[in-house]
Motif scaffolding. Structure first.
Motif, mmCIF file in Angstrom:
data_model
loop_
_atom_site.group_PDB
_atom_site.id
_atom_site.type_symbol
_atom_site.label_atom_id
_atom_site.label_comp_id
_atom_site.label_asym_id
_atom_site.label_seq_id
_atom_site.Cartn_x
_atom_site.Cartn_y
_atom_site.Cartn_z
ATOM 1 N N ASP A 8 -4.900 -20.992 -13.368
ATOM 2 C CA ASP A 8 -4.009 -21.971 -13.591
ATOM 3 C C ASP A 8 -3.248 -22.095 -12.011
ATOM 4 O O ASP A 8 -2.996 -23.214 -11.355
ATOM 5 C CB ASP A 8 -2.976 -22.008 -14.467
ATOM 6 N N ASP A 9 -3.065 -20.957 -11.380
ATOM 7 C CA ASP A 9 -2.359 -20.779 -10.174
ATOM 8 C C ASP A 9 -3.179 -21.498 -8.891
ATOM 9 O O ASP A 9 -2.654 -22.227 -8.392
ATOM 10 C CB ASP A 9 -1.984 -19.463 -9.725
ATOM 11 N N SER A 33 -8.030 -24.734 -17.877
ATOM 12 C CA SER A 33 -8.970 -24.818 -19.227
ATOM 13 C C SER A 33 -9.329 -26.165 -19.595
ATOM 14 O O SER A 33 -10.562 -26.434 -19.737
ATOM 15 C CB SER A 33 -8.268 -23.979 -20.344
ATOM 16 N N GLN A 34 -8.391 -27.098 -19.372
ATOM 17 C CA GLN A 34 -8.777 -28.527 -19.648
ATOM 18 C C GLN A 34 -9.413 -29.089 -18.526
ATOM 19 O O GLN A 34 -10.349 -29.973 -18.797
ATOM 20 C CB GLN A 34 -7.307 -29.256 -19.600
ATOM 21 N N LEU A 35 -9.323 -28.729 -17.392
ATOM 22 C CA LEU A 35 -10.238 -29.130 -16.054
ATOM 23 C C LEU A 35 -11.654 -28.826 -16.523
ATOM 24 O O LEU A 35 -12.513 -29.289 -16.238
ATOM 25 C CB LEU A 35 -9.832 -28.653 -14.863
ATOM 26 N N ILE A 36 -11.924 -27.332 -16.967
ATOM 27 C CA ILE A 36 -13.185 -26.874 -17.120
ATOM 28 C C ILE A 36 -13.706 -27.728 -18.338
ATOM 29 O O ILE A 36 -15.037 -28.143 -18.041
ATOM 30 C CB ILE A 36 -13.064 -25.571 -17.645
ATOM 31 N N TYR A 37 -13.181 -28.017 -19.279
ATOM 32 C CA TYR A 37 -13.599 -28.791 -20.503
ATOM 33 C C TYR A 37 -14.028 -30.362 -19.997
ATOM 34 O O TYR A 37 -15.076 -30.873 -20.376
ATOM 35 C CB TYR A 37 -12.317 -28.934 -21.697
ATOM 36 N N ASP A 38 -13.213 -30.831 -19.332
ATOM 37 C CA ASP A 38 -13.202 -32.232 -18.659
ATOM 38 C C ASP A 38 -14.391 -32.489 -17.885
ATOM 39 O O ASP A 38 -15.402 -33.326 -17.937
ATOM 40 C CB ASP A 38 -12.261 -32.798 -17.861
ATOM 41 N N VAL A 39 -14.882 -31.418 -17.049
ATOM 42 C CA VAL A 39 -15.883 -31.348 -16.249
ATOM 43 C C VAL A 39 -17.518 -31.183 -17.006
ATOM 44 O O VAL A 39 -18.190 -31.837 -16.811
ATOM 45 C CB VAL A 39 -15.793 -30.243 -14.876
ATOM 46 N N GLN A 40 -17.109 -30.282 -17.895
ATOM 47 C CA GLN A 40 -18.295 -30.078 -18.794
ATOM 48 C C GLN A 40 -18.707 -31.303 -19.580
ATOM 49 O O GLN A 40 -19.709 -31.625 -19.797
ATOM 50 C CB GLN A 40 -17.862 -28.726 -19.936
ATOM 51 N N ARG A 41 -17.654 -31.915 -20.064
ATOM 52 C CA ARG A 41 -17.986 -33.298 -20.724
ATOM 53 C C ARG A 41 -18.098 -34.199 -19.829
ATOM 54 O O ARG A 41 -19.219 -35.135 -20.247
ATOM 55 C CB ARG A 41 -16.679 -33.608 -21.411
ATOM 56 N N MET A 42 -17.924 -34.381 -18.635
ATOM 57 C CA MET A 42 -18.272 -35.344 -17.560
ATOM 58 C C MET A 42 -19.926 -34.881 -17.397
ATOM 59 O O MET A 42 -20.577 -36.029 -17.108
ATOM 60 C CB MET A 42 -17.487 -35.372 -16.351
ATOM 61 N N LEU A 43 -20.084 -33.937 -16.966
ATOM 62 C CA LEU A 43 -21.622 -33.653 -16.717
ATOM 63 C C LEU A 43 -22.542 -33.141 -17.769
ATOM 64 O O LEU A 43 -23.587 -32.899 -17.356
ATOM 65 C CB LEU A 43 -21.384 -32.360 -15.653
ATOM 66 N N ALA A 44 -22.001 -33.350 -18.960
ATOM 67 C CA ALA A 44 -23.014 -32.984 -20.316
ATOM 68 C C ALA A 44 -23.403 -31.610 -20.246
ATOM 69 O O ALA A 44 -24.934 -31.550 -20.281
ATOM 70 C CB ALA A 44 -23.797 -34.007 -20.365
ATOM 71 N N ILE A 45 -22.716 -30.705 -19.832
ATOM 72 C CA ILE A 45 -23.058 -29.322 -19.808
ATOM 73 C C ILE A 45 -22.775 -28.676 -21.235
ATOM 74 O O ILE A 45 -21.519 -28.635 -21.526
ATOM 75 C CB ILE A 45 -22.460 -28.310 -18.574
ATOM 76 N N SER A 74 -4.642 -35.617 -14.318
ATOM 77 C CA SER A 74 -3.169 -35.388 -14.007
ATOM 78 C C SER A 74 -2.848 -34.051 -12.997
ATOM 79 O O SER A 74 -3.625 -33.021 -13.158
ATOM 80 C CB SER A 74 -2.427 -35.121 -15.428
ATOM 81 N N ARG A 75 -2.065 -34.472 -12.219
ATOM 82 C CA ARG A 75 -1.525 -33.195 -11.674
ATOM 83 C C ARG A 75 -0.847 -31.834 -12.324
ATOM 84 O O ARG A 75 -0.568 -30.821 -11.660
ATOM 85 C CB ARG A 75 -0.403 -33.411 -10.562
ATOM 86 N N SER A 76 -0.600 -31.976 -13.679
ATOM 87 C CA SER A 76 -0.201 -31.093 -14.362
ATOM 88 C C SER A 76 -1.318 -30.217 -15.245
ATOM 89 O O SER A 76 -1.088 -29.839 -16.066
ATOM 90 C CB SER A 76 0.969 -31.598 -15.203
ATOM 91 N N ILE A 77 -2.535 -30.699 -15.146
ATOM 92 C CA ILE A 77 -3.564 -30.477 -15.947
ATOM 93 C C ILE A 77 -3.720 -28.852 -15.849
ATOM 94 O O ILE A 77 -3.445 -28.566 -14.983
ATOM 95 C CB ILE A 77 -4.744 -31.229 -15.534
ATOM 96 N N THR A 78 -4.194 -28.268 -16.735
ATOM 97 C CA THR A 78 -4.505 -26.961 -16.819
ATOM 98 C C THR A 78 -5.879 -26.510 -16.442
ATOM 99 O O THR A 78 -6.779 -27.645 -16.611
ATOM 100 C CB THR A 78 -4.297 -26.123 -18.093
#
Length: 844
Positions: A83-84, A40-52, A34-38
């Motif tokens: 976020d900025d 910290s949420q992006l970090i979490y999603d990437v870690q989950r996607m790459l299994a880190i 989402s264009r409104s993603i934060t």
């Protein structure tokens, strides 16, 4: 749009060069955010996607920011830290896909090691204790890796982490793999093809495959294909259809869980030991080769090779017996990894490798070190290959091995000729799809052949180049050049000159031979798609019989619609080949470049006084075909085909590439021309120049000469004047008649070149005229800007290409029969290949 597409790049390194940002390996995974993603949420999603595992590793994110500056396309590497910075990228109105580069670092090691000579490269962590996967319930769990390796060793293992850095070997090969035993990786980013599978744990390799290192082996159909080449900052990433895989892998064993009693091969600190683990057999072989070549400097021989066991020993003799060095590795069935179970330690023999060729420095190893070089410089020569290997490994390899290694590297990067021909219709379709107006014409060997068509001729031209020709001088130079492939083909090229006297490519064609049929087909397509019935076109070529015969059948290049002229350089070359007299040849050139008929006649009389037969030879060639003063201004002062031969030189490196790569290279070169010259034209426009730099320099030179002239008499009614030249040492005074109303001067330069000569510039002051207004419009900055106003668009990834309407295959009858030894040149050398100093003497 509430969401944005994201391509995650992970496991390699960011490449920043020449205003472009890329990544060493293809994208790992796609996702949508989402264009409104934060942040910290992006970090979490990437870690989950790459299994880190965030408890042991944290990640750093970066991307590329694109913008236009002074008509130039610029990309910058931007770090996403909060976020900025994230919202800045997501709020860009032109953003349709976010290219996300992921870097992983251990929690207790955030900074690169200072003692690492390549510490400026972001460290890429490849070893993990635990990895996150999604279970059926949709939650994230972490699985311990201890049981995967512990059974392969005799003692319990305390797991740690391994940090991998880019080595010199990996600089061109660019492979780092993350390993996930529980997550099923897609065949490609979108699951549509299986061309990106790049690993094979159970490799079947015979015992003789490592001994015959010079054998050129073509990958079988069940071998994986994919891309391991670094990003090219100049040309776009090599399409998947051009990629194959080396028989050997990068000599490292990263990407596996690490432990206190388990070691891994590091090419930066090459060392072998027992219980060293490798993901595949190919990585094991690559590591042993790297160690034997660079460190031990001994040769080994394969004793046993099977899908589960690989055993080697030293080839050197010591004291009447074999050296004690040896190695045995086997596949651990419960893990799927290869492990060194027996290792003989240091060699007990005396090395006899003092700069001579190394048996294990095979073709694949050489090709691996050349991948990045070949991508940037397709014209890389054999002698530089040998120098490169000597500097990197310390060995003098044979010419044949260097040639095979270079050939293998070219095939890895650009594909083979056969596969390239098969892909050509699909790539041509994509080229015309994403660049509307691109002209593509086919002529198949047997048009009604089914289900495959056989390649005979193919013609292509780009719309911006065709549109730009309308603002250039109406001259077209054509030439043909050989291709250095195993199939005999020729590349035909048509070019023109822009307002700044720079070469502008117009059209290309691949044909079997330079014959009447091929030249007629090529020139017919130029008439239909480029000149489009325009009058006043002058075609310049050499005296090839196929061209002359084809022109006779094409009214577009016959008076009154157009003319055909010969290249004076080729006329002089043929003249010298006949009479073997360089003085006569110089006089021939002098006669052809004269602007005045009287001076032409004087030079011809000098030739006649030396050799009457030579004089008759030249008089039998129509004067308007090769003489400037008899041309009538059609040539616009262009006497040779040097501009088309200039393009031949630029594309020299492409002549050893397969056909699809040649087409793509012509596209990329045209894009580069337009990018650079559009910027230059806007600079001239900003300075409010009326004409281009070329026209200004010539006008300025003749203006200086005009100071020495004087007007003897003039007539205001007809705007005619008689201008006397100033006296100069060794030259007599001449009087030239100028008629401004008819745009004519008896010196011939104004009519021929299109820029007022010194006599006209001198006369205009008597009539109150501005000589700048008398320059032909095709030299104006406005024309220069209009020439490069067209737009090129990038070709999308292969997965978005449409399927072609027909299948194409190469003509096996065109295969060239080569004799043993080095390739001989297919071009006959003559005096046109002489040194530049000789050429300067001729031009004086």
């Amino acid at each position: 749009m509430a969401s944005v597409n994201v391509l995650i790049y992970y496991g390699g390194y960011v490449v920043v060069a020449e205003g472009r940002v890329g990544y060493s390996i293809p994208a790992t995974r796609p996702m949508r955010i989402s264009r409104s993603i934060t942040y910290s949420q992006l970090i979490y999603d990437v870690q989950r996607m790459l299994a880190i595992n965030p408890q042991e590793f944290h990640i750093k994110l970066s991307t590329k920011y694109s913008y236009n500056m002074m008509a130039s396309y610029i990309e910058e590497h931007v770090h996403i830290t909060d976020d900025d910075s994230l919202q800045f990228m997501l709020d860009l109105p032109t953003l349709d896909c976010l290219y996300l580069y992921v870097e992983t670092l251990p929690v207790d090691d955030d900074v690169a090691h200072d003692d690492d000579p390549q510490s400026f490269i972001p460290i890429i962590t490849q070893g993990f204790r635990t990895m996150a996967v999604d279970d059926e319930a949709g939650t994230s769990t972490y699985h311990d890796w201890d049981h995967y390796i512990s059974s392969a060793t005799e003692e319990p293992i305390a797991w740690g982490s391994t940090v991998g850095t880019r080595s010199l070997f990996q600089e061109y090969h660019g492979e780092y793999n993350t390993f996930d035993a529980n997550v099923q990786e897609p065949d490609d980013l979108f699951g549509d093809s299986a061309q990106n599978v790049t690993s094979s744990e159970h490799s079947t390799e015979g015992s003789d495959s490592d001994e015959n290192v010079d054998e050129m082996r073509t990958p079988t159909s069940n071998e994986p294909t994919g891309s391991h080449m670094p990003y090219d900052p100049i040309m776009r990433e090599v399409p998947q259809f051009m990629n194959t895989v080396l028989d050997e892998q990068v000599p490292d064993s990263y990407g596996l869980p690490s432990g206190g009693r388990t070691s891994f091969y590091d090419p930066g600190r090459p060392k072998l030991s027992t219980k060293m683990v490798f993901k595949t057999k190919k990585e094991l072989i690559a590591a042993v080769k790297d160690f034997s070549i660079r460190v031990a400097r001994r040769e080994y021989m394969v004793v046993q090779s099977s899908p589960t066991i690989w055993k080697v020993k030293c080839k050197n003799m010591s004291g009447g017996g074999y050296c004690g060095w040896g190695l045995r590795a086997c596949l651990k069935q419960n893990t799927g990894y290869f492990m060194i179970t027996k290792y003989g330690g240091d060699h007990t023999c005396i090395s006899n490798q003092v700069g001579i060729d190394h048996h294990n420095l095979d073709v694949n190893t050489i090709a691996s070190s050349l991948l990045g070089i070949v991508r940037c410089d397709p014209a890389y020569e054999i002698k530089y290959v040998r120098e490169n290997i000597k500097e990197k490994y310390g060995y003098d390899i044979s010419y044949g091995k260097a040639w095979k290694g270079l050939k293998r590297a070219v095939e890895i990067v650009y594909g083979t000729w056969e596969s390239s021909v098969a892909m050509l219709p699909k790539y041509m379709g994509a080229l015309s799809k994403y660049n509307p107006g691109t002209i593509i014409e086919w002529k198949h060997l047997r048009p009604n052949e089914q289900p495959h068509k056989t390649l005979n001729f193919v013609f292509w031209a780009f719309k911006p180049c065709i549109d730009g020709f309308e603002h250039c001088r109406q001259i077209i130079s054509v030439d043909g050049t050989h291709l250095y492939t195993k199939y005999k083909h020729k590349l035909l090229i048509a070019v023109t000159l822009d307002a700044n006297n720079q070469v502008l490519p117009l059209a290309f064609a691949l044909v079997d031979e330079e014959t009447y049929e091929s030249w007629h087909w090529f020139l017919h397509n130029i008439a239909v798609h480029v000149t489009k019935g325009r009058r006043g076109v002058c075609l310049i070529s050499d005296r090839h019989m196929g061209i002359s015969s084809a022109v006779q059948a094409l009214p577009d290049f016959q008076p009154p619609r157009g003319v055909h002229r010969f290249c004076l350089r080729h006329v002089c070359s043929n003249f010298n080949s006949r009479f073997k007299n360089t003085h006569l040849k110089d006089l021939c050139w002098e006669a052809g470049t004269q602007h005045q008929i009287s001076k032409f006649n004087s030079v011809m009389e000098a030739i006649k006084s030396i050799n009457v037969v030579a004089f008759n030879y030249l008089t039998n060639i129509p004067k308007e075909k090769w003489s400037m003063c008899h041309d009538g201004g059609w040539r616009r002062g262009v006497m040779t085909t040097n501009m088309s031969e200039c393009i031949n030189g630029v594309l020299k490196g492409a002549r050893r590439l397969p056909v699809t790569a040649i087409v793509e290279l012509t596209f990329q070169r045209c894009v580069q021309y337009y990018m650079v010259r559009r910027t230059r034209s806007e600079t001239m426009l900003g300075k409010r120049q009326p004409w281009t730099d070329y026209a200004f320099q010539k006008f300025d030179t003749w203006s200086r000469k005009a100071v020495e002239h004087r007007v003897v008499k003039f007539d205001n009614r007809d705007m005619t004047a008689s201008v006397a030249t100033g006296a100069r040492p060794g030259r007599q005074n001449h009087v030239q008649a100028v008629n401004i109303s008819t745009r004519d001067c008896t010196c011939g330069k104004w009519t021929i070149v299109g820029i007022p000569c010194s006599h006209v510039i001198c006369a205009t002051k008597w009539f109150g005229l501005d000589p700048a207004q008398l320059v032909q419009p095709w030299f104006s900055v406005t024309a220069y800007v209009s020439t490069y106003d067209g737009r090129f668009y990038p070709v999308h990834d292969e997965q978005y290409w449409d399927e072609p309407t027909f299948r194409l295959q190469h003509n096996t009858a065109r295969r060239e029969r080569r004799r043993a030894g080095r390739d001989r040149t297919t071009r006959y050398r003559n005096e046109m290949d002489q040194s530049s100093s000789r050429q300067r003497q001729i031009r004086r």
